[in-house]
Design a protein around this motif. Sequence first.
Motif, PDB file in Angstrom:
ATOM      1  N   ALA A  16      -8.376 110.053  -7.866  1.00 21.57           N
ATOM      2  CA  ALA A  16      -7.123 109.303  -7.743  1.00 21.57           C
ATOM      3  C   ALA A  16      -6.015 110.065  -7.033  1.00 21.57           C
ATOM      4  N   LYS A  17      -5.999 111.405  -7.151  1.00 26.89           N
ATOM      5  CA  LYS A  17      -4.905 112.195  -6.574  1.00 26.89           C
ATOM      6  C   LYS A  17      -5.436 113.401  -5.815  1.00 26.89           C
ATOM      7  N   CYS A  18      -4.685 113.797  -4.803  1.00 23.34           N
ATOM      8  CA  CYS A  18      -5.019 114.993  -4.036  1.00 23.34           C
ATOM      9  C   CYS A  18      -4.976 116.198  -4.975  1.00 23.34           C
ATOM     10  N   ALA A  19      -5.988 117.020  -4.931  1.00 27.03           N
ATOM     11  CA  ALA A  19      -6.070 118.189  -5.813  1.00 27.03           C
ATOM     12  C   ALA A  19      -4.989 119.215  -5.502  1.00 27.03           C
ATOM     13  N   HIS A  20      -4.442 119.169  -4.293  1.00 29.04           N
ATOM     14  CA  HIS A  20      -3.424 120.159  -3.934  1.00 29.04           C
ATOM     15  C   HIS A  20      -2.009 119.620  -4.094  1.00 29.04           C
ATOM     16  N   CYS A  21      -1.682 118.545  -3.404  1.00 29.46           N
ATOM     17  CA  CYS A  21      -0.299 118.047  -3.429  1.00 29.46           C
ATOM     18  C   CYS A  21      -0.073 116.953  -4.466  1.00 29.46           C
ATOM     19  N   ARG A  22      -1.146 116.468  -5.107  1.00 30.38           N
ATOM     20  CA  ARG A  22      -1.129 115.443  -6.152  1.00 30.38           C
ATOM     21  C   ARG A  22      -0.678 114.069  -5.646  1.00 30.38           C
ATOM     22  N   ALA A  23      -0.721 113.851  -4.329  1.00 32.60           N
ATOM     23  CA  ALA A  23      -0.407 112.532  -3.760  1.00 32.60           C
ATOM     24  C   ALA A  23      -1.502 111.544  -4.155  1.00 32.60           C
ATOM     25  N   VAL A  24      -1.117 110.297  -4.352  1.00 29.33           N
ATOM     26  CA  VAL A  24      -2.088 109.251  -4.668  1.00 29.33           C
ATOM     27  C   VAL A  24      -2.993 109.053  -3.460  1.00 29.33           C
ATOM     28  N   LEU A  25      -4.305 108.994  -3.702  1.00 29.02           N
ATOM     29  CA  LEU A  25      -5.277 108.872  -2.615  1.00 29.02           C
ATOM     30  C   LEU A  25      -5.745 107.437  -2.452  1.00 29.02           C
ATOM     31  N   LEU A  26      -5.859 107.022  -1.222  1.00 31.43           N
ATOM     32  CA  LEU A  26      -6.460 105.735  -0.905  1.00 31.43           C
ATOM     33  C   LEU A  26      -7.958 105.958  -0.745  1.00 31.43           C
ATOM     34  N   LYS A  27      -8.750 104.989  -1.166  1.00 34.21           N
ATOM     35  CA  LYS A  27     -10.209 105.165  -1.153  1.00 34.21           C
ATOM     36  C   LYS A  27     -10.758 105.528   0.214  1.00 34.21           C
ATOM     37  N   ASP A  28     -10.217 104.948   1.266  1.00 33.29           N
ATOM     38  CA  ASP A  28     -10.757 105.198   2.603  1.00 33.29           C
ATOM     39  C   ASP A  28     -10.099 106.382   3.306  1.00 33.29           C
ATOM     40  N   LYS A  29      -9.159 107.051   2.654  1.00 33.09           N
ATOM     41  CA  LYS A  29      -8.417 108.145   3.290  1.00 33.09           C
ATOM     42  C   LYS A  29      -8.530 109.440   2.496  1.00 33.09           C
ATOM     43  N   ARG A  30      -9.692 109.704   1.928  1.00 32.87           N
ATOM     44  CA  ARG A  30      -9.820 110.930   1.152  1.00 32.87           C
ATOM     45  C   ARG A  30     -11.082 111.686   1.556  1.00 32.87           C
ATOM     46  N   CYS A  50     -13.501 115.307   0.163  1.00 34.34           N
ATOM     47  CA  CYS A  50     -13.689 116.116  -1.042  1.00 34.34           C
ATOM     48  C   CYS A  50     -14.371 117.432  -0.699  1.00 34.34           C
ATOM     49  N   CYS A  51     -14.318 118.352  -1.638  1.00 36.61           N
ATOM     50  CA  CYS A  51     -15.032 119.615  -1.513  1.00 36.61           C
ATOM     51  C   CYS A  51     -16.524 119.283  -1.492  1.00 36.61           C
ATOM     52  N   VAL A  52     -17.220 119.705  -0.463  1.00 39.61           N
ATOM     53  CA  VAL A  52     -18.624 119.333  -0.323  1.00 39.61           C
ATOM     54  C   VAL A  52     -19.523 120.044  -1.328  1.00 39.61           C
ATOM     55  N   GLU A  53     -19.080 121.160  -1.872  1.00 40.09           N
ATOM     56  CA  GLU A  53     -19.903 121.908  -2.833  1.00 40.09           C
ATOM     57  C   GLU A  53     -19.834 121.318  -4.235  1.00 40.09           C
ATOM     58  N   CYS A  54     -18.617 121.109  -4.740  1.00 42.69           N
ATOM     59  CA  CYS A  54     -18.494 120.678  -6.141  1.00 42.69           C
ATOM     60  C   CYS A  54     -18.188 119.187  -6.293  1.00 42.69           C
ATOM     61  N   LYS A  55     -17.671 118.565  -5.254  1.00 38.86           N
ATOM     62  CA  LYS A  55     -17.277 117.150  -5.313  1.00 38.86           C
ATOM     63  C   LYS A  55     -16.392 116.879  -6.531  1.00 38.86           C
ATOM     64  N   ALA A  56     -15.564 117.875  -6.862  1.00 37.76           N
ATOM     65  CA  ALA A  56     -14.657 117.754  -8.002  1.00 37.76           C
ATOM     66  C   ALA A  56     -13.210 117.952  -7.580  1.00 37.76           C
ATOM     67  N   ALA A  57     -12.977 118.033  -6.280  1.00 33.41           N
ATOM     68  CA  ALA A  57     -11.618 118.160  -5.761  1.00 33.41           C
ATOM     69  C   ALA A  57     -11.525 117.261  -4.532  1.00 33.41           C
ATOM     70  N   TYR A  58     -10.595 116.329  -4.573  1.00 35.23           N
ATOM     71  CA  TYR A  58     -10.392 115.377  -3.483  1.00 35.23           C
ATOM     72  C   TYR A  58      -9.057 115.653  -2.811  1.00 35.23           C
ATOM     73  N   TYR A  59      -8.991 115.354  -1.517  1.00 34.48           N
ATOM     74  CA  TYR A  59      -7.821 115.744  -0.725  1.00 34.48           C
ATOM     75  C   TYR A  59      -7.358 114.618   0.190  1.00 34.48           C
ATOM     76  N   CYS A  60      -6.059 114.672   0.503  1.00 29.74           N
ATOM     77  CA  CYS A  60      -5.474 113.698   1.427  1.00 29.74           C
ATOM     78  C   CYS A  60      -5.560 114.191   2.865  1.00 29.74           C
ATOM     79  N   SER A  61      -5.783 115.501   3.054  1.00 31.30           N
ATOM     80  CA  SER A  61      -5.846 116.046   4.410  1.00 31.30           C
ATOM     81  C   SER A  61      -6.631 117.357   4.415  1.00 31.30           C
ATOM     82  N   LYS A  62      -7.025 117.770   5.610  1.00 30.03           N
ATOM     83  CA  LYS A  62      -7.710 119.059   5.769  1.00 30.03           C
ATOM     84  C   LYS A  62      -6.759 120.208   5.429  1.00 30.03           C
TER      85      LYS A  62
END
Length: 157
Positions: A99-113, A115-127
Amino acid sequence: ATLLEDSVSMGHLVRYLGDDPTLKLHYTLPAAEDGMGYVMEMHAYLLLAETKKYYGPNDCFITGHSSVPKALFWYRRVDEKGAPELKNGFQDLEHKIRAKCAHCRAVLLKDKRSCCVECKAAYYCSKACQAAHWKAGHKKDCVKKLKKRLRAEGKLG
């Protein structure tokens, strides 16, 4: 001993160890690594309990001290083993991390996120957020090293 007997013995041991999640984590990790479904799920819960003990009930996402990637790793291993009766309570956590960027905590849109390819436990709004989060401490939280070690030991495909 059968897998069920080992799981029951591990359950008795963990109850005997009392309320200290750190001690319980120490004893459950080898059995979790050996693929015992019940213990993998228990280990995931203990990881989160330890984090809550030290940082409070709402602070499982402290970068550099987060147990979420490892807890989700063990939970997902239980899921891979096809043990639906062991899938308890981690769906909410999966939803929260998406639901939120792991770094800036911005709300994430499903098509605009991403994730960390290793753990898939951190999602991001940008590189940029992904790179900043890695430097801020996700490299300590991520399961990258754990997966590499388990593969080397032949415990992970």
